[in-house]
Scaffold this motif. Structure first.
Motif, PDB file in Angstrom:
ATOM      1  N   THR A 225      42.380  24.306  35.965  1.00 39.40           N
ATOM      2  CA  THR A 225      42.765  22.825  35.815  1.00 39.40           C
ATOM      3  C   THR A 225      43.176  22.489  34.632  1.00 39.40           C
ATOM      4  O   THR A 225      42.400  22.913  33.725  1.00 39.40           O
ATOM      5  N   GLN A 226      44.390  22.209  34.467  1.00 42.79           N
ATOM      6  CA  GLN A 226      44.939  21.864  33.195  1.00 42.79           C
ATOM      7  C   GLN A 226      44.378  20.344  32.877  1.00 42.79           C
ATOM      8  O   GLN A 226      43.692  19.556  33.382  1.00 42.79           O
ATOM      9  N   ASP A 227      44.547  19.960  31.270  1.00 43.88           N
ATOM     10  CA  ASP A 227      43.928  18.599  30.825  1.00 43.88           C
ATOM     11  C   ASP A 227      44.598  17.563  31.820  1.00 43.88           C
ATOM     12  O   ASP A 227      43.958  16.495  31.905  1.00 43.88           O
ATOM     13  N   SER A 228      45.952  17.614  32.070  1.00 47.37           N
ATOM     14  CA  SER A 228      46.349  16.616  32.936  1.00 47.37           C
ATOM     15  C   SER A 228      45.929  16.406  34.259  1.00 47.37           C
ATOM     16  O   SER A 228      45.997  15.306  34.922  1.00 47.37           O
ATOM     17  N   GLY A 229      45.131  17.401  34.611  1.00 49.06           N
ATOM     18  CA  GLY A 229      44.249  17.322  36.166  1.00 49.06           C
ATOM     19  C   GLY A 229      45.066  18.272  36.868  1.00 49.06           C
ATOM     20  O   GLY A 229      44.422  18.392  38.072  1.00 49.06           O
ATOM     21  N   LYS A 230      46.419  18.659  36.731  1.00 45.44           N
ATOM     22  CA  LYS A 230      47.030  19.552  37.661  1.00 45.44           C
ATOM     23  C   LYS A 230      46.268  20.920  37.818  1.00 45.44           C
ATOM     24  O   LYS A 230      45.679  21.494  36.847  1.00 45.44           O
ATOM     25  N   THR A 231      46.107  21.200  39.266  1.00 48.62           N
ATOM     26  CA  THR A 231      45.322  22.254  39.363  1.00 48.62           C
ATOM     27  C   THR A 231      45.857  23.384  40.312  1.00 48.62           C
ATOM     28  O   THR A 231      46.923  23.159  41.102  1.00 48.62           O
ATOM     29  N   ALA A 232      45.780  24.794  39.804  1.00 49.92           N
ATOM     30  CA  ALA A 232      46.298  25.780  40.262  1.00 49.92           C
ATOM     31  C   ALA A 232      45.370  26.783  41.060  1.00 49.92           C
ATOM     32  O   ALA A 232      44.121  26.799  40.560  1.00 49.92           O
ATOM     33  N   LEU A 233      45.679  27.369  42.129  1.00 47.44           N
ATOM     34  CA  LEU A 233      44.751  28.182  42.853  1.00 47.44           C
ATOM     35  C   LEU A 233      45.279  29.781  42.813  1.00 47.44           C
ATOM     36  O   LEU A 233      46.371  29.848  43.351  1.00 47.44           O
ATOM     37  N   LEU A 234      44.410  30.671  42.569  1.00 48.00           N
ATOM     38  CA  LEU A 234      44.805  32.115  42.910  1.00 48.00           C
ATOM     39  C   LEU A 234      43.871  32.499  43.746  1.00 48.00           C
ATOM     40  O   LEU A 234      42.414  32.660  43.602  1.00 48.00           O
ATOM     41  N   CYS A 235      44.315  33.001  44.959  1.00 43.22           N
ATOM     42  CA  CYS A 235      43.613  33.409  45.975  1.00 43.22           C
ATOM     43  C   CYS A 235      43.959  34.911  46.424  1.00 43.22           C
ATOM     44  O   CYS A 235      44.879  35.257  46.353  1.00 43.22           O
ATOM     45  N   THR A 236      42.741  35.549  46.924  1.00 38.48           N
ATOM     46  CA  THR A 236      42.878  36.888  47.500  1.00 38.48           C
ATOM     47  C   THR A 236      41.891  36.936  48.703  1.00 38.48           C
ATOM     48  O   THR A 236      41.009  36.094  49.029  1.00 38.48           O
ATOM     49  N   TYR A 237      42.596  37.724  49.764  1.00 42.45           N
ATOM     50  CA  TYR A 237      41.926  37.937  50.903  1.00 42.45           C
ATOM     51  C   TYR A 237      42.051  39.246  51.439  1.00 42.45           C
ATOM     52  O   TYR A 237      43.089  39.677  51.174  1.00 42.45           O
ATOM     53  N   SER A 238      41.115  39.859  52.200  1.00 40.14           N
ATOM     54  CA  SER A 238      41.150  41.310  52.555  1.00 40.14           C
ATOM     55  C   SER A 238      42.030  41.625  54.019  1.00 40.14           C
ATOM     56  O   SER A 238      42.013  42.653  54.274  1.00 40.14           O
ATOM     57  N   ALA A 239      42.534  40.652  54.756  1.00 40.13           N
ATOM     58  CA  ALA A 239      43.135  40.912  55.856  1.00 40.13           C
ATOM     59  C   ALA A 239      44.449  41.143  55.526  1.00 40.13           C
ATOM     60  O   ALA A 239      45.345  40.608  54.961  1.00 40.13           O
TER      61      ALA A 239
END
Length: 446
Positions: A225-239
Motif C-alpha cells: 500500500t503506497q502513501d496515496s492509498g494505491k494497493t498492489a497484490l502479489l499472489c501465489t497458489y499451488s494449482a
C-alpha cells in the motif's frame, strides 16, 4: 547362407547391445549427502552468508507496472507439448512487474504469462536490462505456468522439441517489454506498507500424483500500500494453470488472468500479480467439460476470501530488503526410462543441454520469498522451516530442472516421477534442504 544369416543377426544384436550400453545406465541411489554436488552447495551457502549486502536501508519503496507480451504474429503454443500456432487470443499475455528499492538494494519481481521462464529468455532479459542502464540488476523471475502460453524461447534440440524452437525477434520483444515495465515501475515507486495473509481454498486444488494425498491449499498474498492509498497484490497458489484443456488452441494465461482481472475490478486494488506457487503434483479442480464461464467462476471463488479479508491485512513500513541467489549444484541427470534405468548423461545433455539452476531468495521486511527452478511439489511445502516468518514459494525462477517431488513417491508410475523427474530419487529432499538453508540465511541477515 544360414550361417551368414545367423552371423548377421549376431552382429545386429551386438550392435544393439553396444548402443544400449552407450545410452542407458542404472539409476544412482547413492545418498545425496555423500555426493560432491551436495558439498559444493553447502560451501556456496557458507560463502553467500559471508558476503550478504546490508539488510537495512531507507524505507522500502515499491512501484508496479504491467506490459503486453502477446506476439505480434501467431506463435507456437507451449504447455501440453507444442502443438502448432495459436488460432485466437482469448486474453493478452503480460509481464507483471513490482520493483522494490531501499537505497541499498533494488530488485524487480517479474511474473510472466508463460509456462516457465526459460534460461535463454532470462538471459535475454538480463542483457536488455543491462543495456538499458537501469539502476537495477537483481531480478526475481516467476511465471503463471499457463499451459496455453507461447513457446519459441528455447534454443537447441531440446528447445525445438519442447518449446517449438527459438524466435529471436519474439524473445527480444519480450525483453524490451520487460525493460519498459521495469522503467515504469521504477518511476512509480513510493514508500509502501507491506502486509501478508494466506487464505485456505481447499476446494479448488487437488493432488494429481497421489490420489487423496495432501495438498498445499493456501492462496498467499503480499499486500503493498503506497502513501496515496494505491494497493498492489502479489499472489501465489499451488494449482497448475491447466484449467483450459489440452485441445484448446487459444492463447491464454488461464485462471491466473481471470483472477487478476477479478481482483483489479475491485475499487481498492490498483494492481494484481500472480506467480505459480508450489505447483508440482497439484492440479486445478474442474468439473465436467471446459468453458470460460467455469474458469471465471473458479477465479471468482479463489478471489472471494482474499477480497473479503483484504481490509484486515495490516501492513507496516520497513527498511529491510535483501535479494540473493544461491547456486544449486546438481549431480548427473537421471532421466528415467523404466524402473531402475535412466538415460546416460551425455545423451541427456545432447538433447536438453546443460543446467545451471539456482535458488532465489527475497526478504521484504518480515516476509521471505524463495524462487525455485522447477515444478516444486506442494507436498514438500510443509517440510520447509518457516521460523515464524511468512514464506512464499514460487516456481520457474529463470532456470528449469524438471519436477521436484517427495522422495517416497519416486518409484510411482507417473510422469512426475518418471520422464519429468530429471535428477533422481533424492531430489526432493536435497532441494528442500537447500531451500531451508537459504531461508535461514535470509532470516539470520538481521
Amino acid at each position: 547362407m544360414i550361417k551368414k544369416f545367423i552371423y548377421g543377426i549376431l552382429i545386429l544384436l551386438l550392435g544393439l547391445l553396444v548402443l544400449l550400453i552407450a545410452c542407458v545406465a542404472p539409476i544412482d541411489y547413492t545418498a545425496y549427502q555423500e555426493q560432491a554436488y551436495y558439498r559444493a552447495s553447502l560451501q556456496a551457502m557458507d560463502s553467500l552468508e559471508k558476503v550478504l549486502p546490508p539488510l537495512k536501508g531507507d524505507t522500502v519503496e515499491a512501484g508496479w507496472s504491467k506490459k503486453n507480451i502477446t506476439p505480434t504474429q501467431p506463435a507456437k503454443l507451449m504447455g501440453y507439448g507444442w502443438k502448432g500456432e495459436y488460432e485466437r487470443v482469448h486474453d493478452s499475455l503480460k509481464v507483471h512487474t513490482v520493483v522494490f528499492t531501499n537505497g541499498v538494494q533494488s530488485v524487480a519481481v517479474l511474473s510472466y504469462d508463460l509456462m516457465i521462464v526459460h534460461p535463454d529468455l532470462a538471459k535475454a532479459i538480463h542483457l536488455a536490462v543491462e543495456e538499458a542502464d537501469l539502476p537495477l540488476r537483481n531480478i526475481y523471475f516467476s511465471a503463471v505456468h499457463t499451459h496455453n502460453g507461447f513457446g519459441e524461447w528455447a534454443e537447441g534440440v531440446g528447445g525445438l522439441l519442447t518449446a517449438g524452437g527459438y524466435d529471436d525477434e519474439l524473445v527480444q520483444y519480450v525483453a524490451r517489454q520487460s525493460v519498459a515495465s521495469i522503467e515504469e515501475a521504477l518511476h512509480k515507486r513510493r514508500p509502501v506498507k507491506i502486509g501478508y495473509a494466506e487464505f485456505e481454498v481447499p476446494a479448488l486444488v487437488k493432488n494429481r500424483l497421489i490420489k487423496e494425498g495432501e495438498v498445499d491449499d493456501k492462496l498467499r498474498v503480499i499486500k503493498l500500500t503506497q502513501d496515496s492509498g494505491k494497493t498492489a497484490l502479489l499472489c501465489t497458489y499451488s494449482a497448475h494453470a491447466t484449467f483450459l484443456n489440452s485441445k484448446r488452441m487459444d492463447l491464454s494465461a488461464d485462471y491466473p488472468s481471470a483472477l487478476r482481472q477479478y481482483l483489479e475490478a475491485d475499487s481498492t486494488v490498483a494492481f494484481a500479480s500472480f506467480a505459480a506457487g508450489a505447483v508440482g503434483s497439484h492440479s486445478a479442480v474442474r468439473e465436467g467439460e471446459f468453458s470460460y464461464e467455469k474458469m471465471e467462476a473458479y477465479a471468482r471463488q479463489l478471489a472471494t476470501p482474499l477480497l473479503n479479508g483484504l481490509g484486515s491485512i495490516i501492513g507496516e513500513y520497513t527498511t529491510q530488503l535483501l535479494y540473493v541467489e544461491a547456486p544449486l549444484y546438481m549431480g548427473e541427470p537421471q532421466l528415467k526410462l523404466i524402473s531402475g534405468w535412466r538415460v546416460r548423461p551425455w545423451l541427456y545433455h545432447a538433447v536438453l543441454g546443460e543446467h545451471k539452476p539456482y535458488l532465489s531468495g527475497l526478504r521484504l521486511g518480515e516476509i521471505n520469498m524463495l524462487g525455485v527452478p522447477a515444478d516444486y511439489s506442494g507436498m514438500l511445502y510443509q517440510k520447509l522451516n518457516k521460523h515464524d516468518y511468512p514464506l512464499v514459494v514460487s516456481s520457474f525462477n529463470g532456470n528449469y530442472m524438471g519436477y521436484v517431488i517427495p522422495d517416497e513417491y519416486y518409484k510411482q508410475a507417473h510422469r512426475e516421477a518418471r520422464e519429468l523427474n530429471w535428477y533422481g530419487p533424492y531430489t526432493g529432499s536435497y532441494v528442500t534442504e537447500m531451500m531451508n538453508r537459504l531461508n535461514h540465511i535470509l532470516i539470520k541477515a538481521d
